[in-house]
Write a protein that holds these residues in place. Structure first.
Motif, PDB file in Angstrom:
ATOM      1  N   MET A   1       5.783  -9.017  -9.705  1.00 37.52           N
ATOM      2  CA  MET A   1       6.204  -9.175  -8.321  1.00 37.52           C
ATOM      3  C   MET A   1       6.151  -7.849  -7.578  1.00 37.52           C
ATOM      4  SD  MET A   1      10.048 -10.006  -6.973  1.00 37.52           S
ATOM      5  CE  MET A   1      10.553  -8.352  -7.465  1.00 37.52           C
ATOM      6  N   VAL A   2       6.626  -6.781  -8.240  1.00 35.22           N
ATOM      7  CA  VAL A   2       6.620  -5.452  -7.616  1.00 35.22           C
ATOM      8  C   VAL A   2       5.190  -5.006  -7.319  1.00 35.22           C
ATOM      9  CG1 VAL A   2       7.128  -3.008  -8.004  1.00 35.22           C
ATOM     10  CG2 VAL A   2       8.807  -4.746  -8.633  1.00 35.22           C
ATOM     11  N   ILE A   3       4.283  -5.210  -8.295  1.00 42.37           N
ATOM     12  CA  ILE A   3       2.891  -4.808  -8.089  1.00 42.37           C
ATOM     13  C   ILE A   3       2.250  -5.629  -6.976  1.00 42.37           C
ATOM     14  CG2 ILE A   3       0.589  -4.811  -9.124  1.00 42.37           C
ATOM     15  CD1 ILE A   3       1.763  -3.956 -11.703  1.00 42.37           C
ATOM     16  N   GLY A   4       2.417  -6.942  -7.022  1.00 44.79           N
ATOM     17  CA  GLY A   4       1.805  -7.797  -6.013  1.00 44.79           C
ATOM     18  C   GLY A   4       2.350  -7.533  -4.627  1.00 44.79           C
ATOM     19  N   ALA A   5       3.667  -7.419  -4.522  1.00 45.15           N
ATOM     20  CA  ALA A   5       4.278  -7.181  -3.217  1.00 45.15           C
ATOM     21  C   ALA A   5       3.899  -5.808  -2.676  1.00 45.15           C
ATOM     22  CB  ALA A   5       5.795  -7.311  -3.329  1.00 45.15           C
TER      23      ALA A   5
ATOM     24  N   LEU B   1       1.914 -14.296   2.042  1.00 43.18           N
ATOM     25  CA  LEU B   1       1.338 -13.933   0.744  1.00 43.18           C
ATOM     26  C   LEU B   1       2.309 -13.070  -0.041  1.00 43.18           C
ATOM     27  CD1 LEU B   1      -0.968 -13.482  -1.338  1.00 43.18           C
ATOM     28  CD2 LEU B   1      -1.849 -11.707   0.184  1.00 43.18           C
ATOM     29  N   THR B   2       2.801 -12.013   0.606  1.00 40.92           N
ATOM     30  CA  THR B   2       3.733 -11.100  -0.062  1.00 40.92           C
ATOM     31  C   THR B   2       5.019 -11.814  -0.449  1.00 40.92           C
ATOM     32  OG1 THR B   2       2.863  -9.353   1.374  1.00 40.92           O
ATOM     33  CG2 THR B   2       4.857  -8.848   0.135  1.00 40.92           C
ATOM     34  N   GLY B   3       5.585 -12.564   0.500  1.00 44.87           N
ATOM     35  CA  GLY B   3       6.851 -13.245   0.244  1.00 44.87           C
ATOM     36  C   GLY B   3       6.760 -14.262  -0.874  1.00 44.87           C
ATOM     37  N   MET B   4       5.656 -15.018  -0.910  1.00 47.67           N
ATOM     38  CA  MET B   4       5.508 -16.021  -1.956  1.00 47.67           C
ATOM     39  C   MET B   4       5.377 -15.372  -3.328  1.00 47.67           C
ATOM     40  SD  MET B   4       5.675 -19.195  -2.472  1.00 47.67           S
ATOM     41  CE  MET B   4       5.452 -19.926  -0.854  1.00 47.67           C
ATOM     42  N   MET B   5       4.689 -14.218  -3.402  1.00 48.11           N
ATOM     43  CA  MET B   5       4.584 -13.513  -4.676  1.00 48.11           C
ATOM     44  C   MET B   5       5.948 -13.009  -5.132  1.00 48.11           C
ATOM     45  SD  MET B   5       0.952 -11.469  -4.549  1.00 48.11           S
ATOM     46  CE  MET B   5       1.009 -11.158  -6.312  1.00 48.11           C
ATOM     47  N   ILE B   6       6.754 -12.529  -4.183  1.00 45.83           N
ATOM     48  CA  ILE B   6       8.096 -12.041  -4.521  1.00 45.83           C
ATOM     49  C   ILE B   6       8.961 -13.168  -5.075  1.00 45.83           C
ATOM     50  CG2 ILE B   6      10.239 -11.155  -3.512  1.00 45.83           C
ATOM     51  CD1 ILE B   6       8.515  -9.488  -1.608  1.00 45.83           C
TER      52      ILE B   6
END
Length: 536
Positions: free
Chosen positions: A163-167, A330-335
């Motif tokens: 999550m950290v990497i993706g966000a 995109l960011t929120g869904m990954m988090i």
């Protein structure tokens, strides 16, 4: 002793699989360890995308050429990709805590040095150092998580790590836009200094070193040289292929050299007492499938994200900050989805979440292939959100499959392999989808230009126009009458969107292939080993 014998011996020797006693105090506490390494990993992931927003300001302030600006990104990417597996081996040999802390200090110091740089040559040099220290940091973070968390909680930890990497990757353009717009380009790099200090202090207080009983005691110098050269040739060919041409002798020469060096490297690993990468690792079908899956996932994700930023800024006319805000689904869904994916993988195993994730990613890519000039924010948000939902389980599950199927004493190498696969996939996706875009623009721009009854272009003018349209920029200057400029913009945007549609279709097909590869994955056979790692 051959590499195969080394890994087979490791698999036969009894592993201490007892769950470690709960940590007393801060030192070695699993969740605090995760928090500590996440701070450091965030710096490296952010710098993969945040600097792209600062490049125009750096170019103007330092009087840099386009080639110089490209090297600001390419130098970092090359250093990171070339060094990751070797850096993972260093962690296996000397301890992941030490290599992580050295990586944090070096990365933060190099970032500060870039902010004080007065020439583009210094910026490039320190960007290379950033990549080298980032390579130390990333595999070590995974090694620490593998050794610290009990097996039943490892997927949740990797979920938050992913999550950290993706966000951070997706959020880089937002933060970069804010800093460049309201402070200066130097702040993009200076921000890493206090973050690095926090990560260092937390690491010194919290992190506990873990080393496997069978940890390597020597280095395969020849293997390091061969692998580094092979990775350099591969990444360099992918970076320069669009500029040189994919059929150019230089591109083919570097690709051929990469293949030859990889072959020589593979043969060399069979006759080394402690090889850099024991080839017997790849006898594990799930581990090999996980590495391929990571390449394919990064191909679709990074290649697609590359065009989305141009689409938002140059077609829809959004500012860098507004573009980043449009990517929040995109960011929120990954988090949100990454920790949930970790819990699902723990309960059901990785195969179903991985296949489902890549199917979602494929659907999102095919949906994004339908974006056009007039697409609403709501429609974009649906596809961006679905992409984040699909990527989350893949980022988590593929990492667990790679690291969990490797012996404990090779967890650093496995972490380096996971990150290297992601770098190669991202470079490959950007290169291939960029070539698809260029091909579409070259084949359609002239016809679209003529159909709009615009003044004819010379071959040289058409080449220059194609280069601009490939990133969604209308080829107009200040002397162009407004009504003609509007026509040119319409042609440029239509042509760009057509190329982007084809590129997303290719990315969707790659995601479908990745879903098939995901059926070969399974829970890590050596995941339990980390729970009983010895403490130092």
């Amino acid at each position: 002793m051959t590499s195969q014998t080394t890994v087979e011996k490791a698999s036969r020797e009894p592993q201490d699989t007892a769950v470690p006693a709960p940590a007393k105090g801060l030192r070695g506490h699993p969740w605090l360890t995760l928090f500590s390494v996440a701070i450091g990993v965030m710096m490296v992931a952010l710098d993969g995308t945040i600097v792209a927003i600062a490049n125009p300001a750096i170019q103007q302030d330092l009087g840099a050429s386009l080639a110089d600006v490209q090297w600001i990104t390419n130098g970092y990417m090359l250093a990171l990709a070339v060094s990751l597996i070797t850096a993972g081996k260093l962690g296996d040999r000397f301890g992941h805590r030490q290599t992580f802390l050295i990586g944090v200090v070096g990365f933060a110091a190099a970032s500060g040095a870039i902010g004080f740089s007065s020439s583009v040559a210094l910026v490039i040099a320190f960007r290379v150092l950033q990549g080298l220290f980032g390579a130390l940091l990333m595999p070590a973070a995974l090694g620490l998580l593998r050794a610290t968390f009990p097996a039943e909680k490892l997927n949740m930890a990797i979920g938050i790590w992913g999550m950290v990497i993706g966000a951070s990757t997706a959020g880089g353009p937002i933060l970069g836009g804010v800093l460049v717009e309201h402070v200066n380009w130097q702040s993009v790099f200076f921000i890493n200094v206090p973050v690095g200090v926090i990560a260092l202090v937390l690491g010194l207080v919290i992190l506990r070193d873990h080393r496997a009983e069978n940890a390597p005691r020597s280095f395969d110098i020849g293997g390091i040289v061969l692998l580094s050269q092979a990775m350099f040739c591969l990444i360099w060919a992918l970076i320069k292929g669009a500029e040189w041409g994919w059929g150019d002798y230089k591109t083919l020469g570097f690709l051929g050299a990469a293949v030859a060096l990889f072959v020589v490297f593979a043969f060399s690993q069979k006759n080394v007492r402690e090889p850099l990468i024991p080839l017997a690792m790849f006898r594990s079908v799930p581990l090999s499938a996980g590495a391929v899956l990571m390449v394919l996932m990064a191909f679709a994700f990074m290649g697609g994200l590359f065009f989305v930023t141009f689409y938002l800024q140059n077609v829809h006319g959004l500012s860098p900050v507004d573009s980043g805000l449009h990517l929040l689904p995109l960011t929120g869904m990954m988090i949100v989805a990454s920790p949930l994916a970790g819990a699902m993988i723990t309960k059901f195993g990785p195969r179903v979440p991985l296949v489902g994730g890549m199917v979602c990613t494929a659907v999102a890519m095919f949906g994004m292939s339908q974006l056009d000039i007039g697409t609403s924010t709501l429609t974009m948000s649906i596809w961006f959100g679905l992409l984040g939902l699909g990527l989350a389980p893949v980022m988590v599950g593929a990492t667990e499959v790679i690291v969990g199927n490797a012996p404990m004493e090779l967890s650093g190498v496995a972490g380096g392999l996971q990150q290297a696969a992601m770098q190669v996939g991202g470079s490959l996706g950007t290169a291939v989808l960029g070539a698809v875009m260029a091909s579409q623009v070259d084949s359609k721009l002239a016809d679209n230009w003529t159909a709009a009854k615009l003044p004819p272009l010379t071959p040289e003018q058409l080449d220059a126009a194609s280069s601009a349209v490939e990133v969604g920029v209308p080829p107009v200057d200040g002397n162009t009458p407004p009504e003609v400029a509007a026509q040119i913009a319409g042609v440029a945007h239509d042509t760009f969107v057509s190329g982007m549609s084809t590129a997303f279709t290719v990315a969707g097909i790659v995601a479908v292939v990745a879903a098939l590869v995901a059926t070969l994955t399974k829970r890590g056979a050596n995941a339990e080993a980390g729970a009983g790692a010895g403490h130092i």
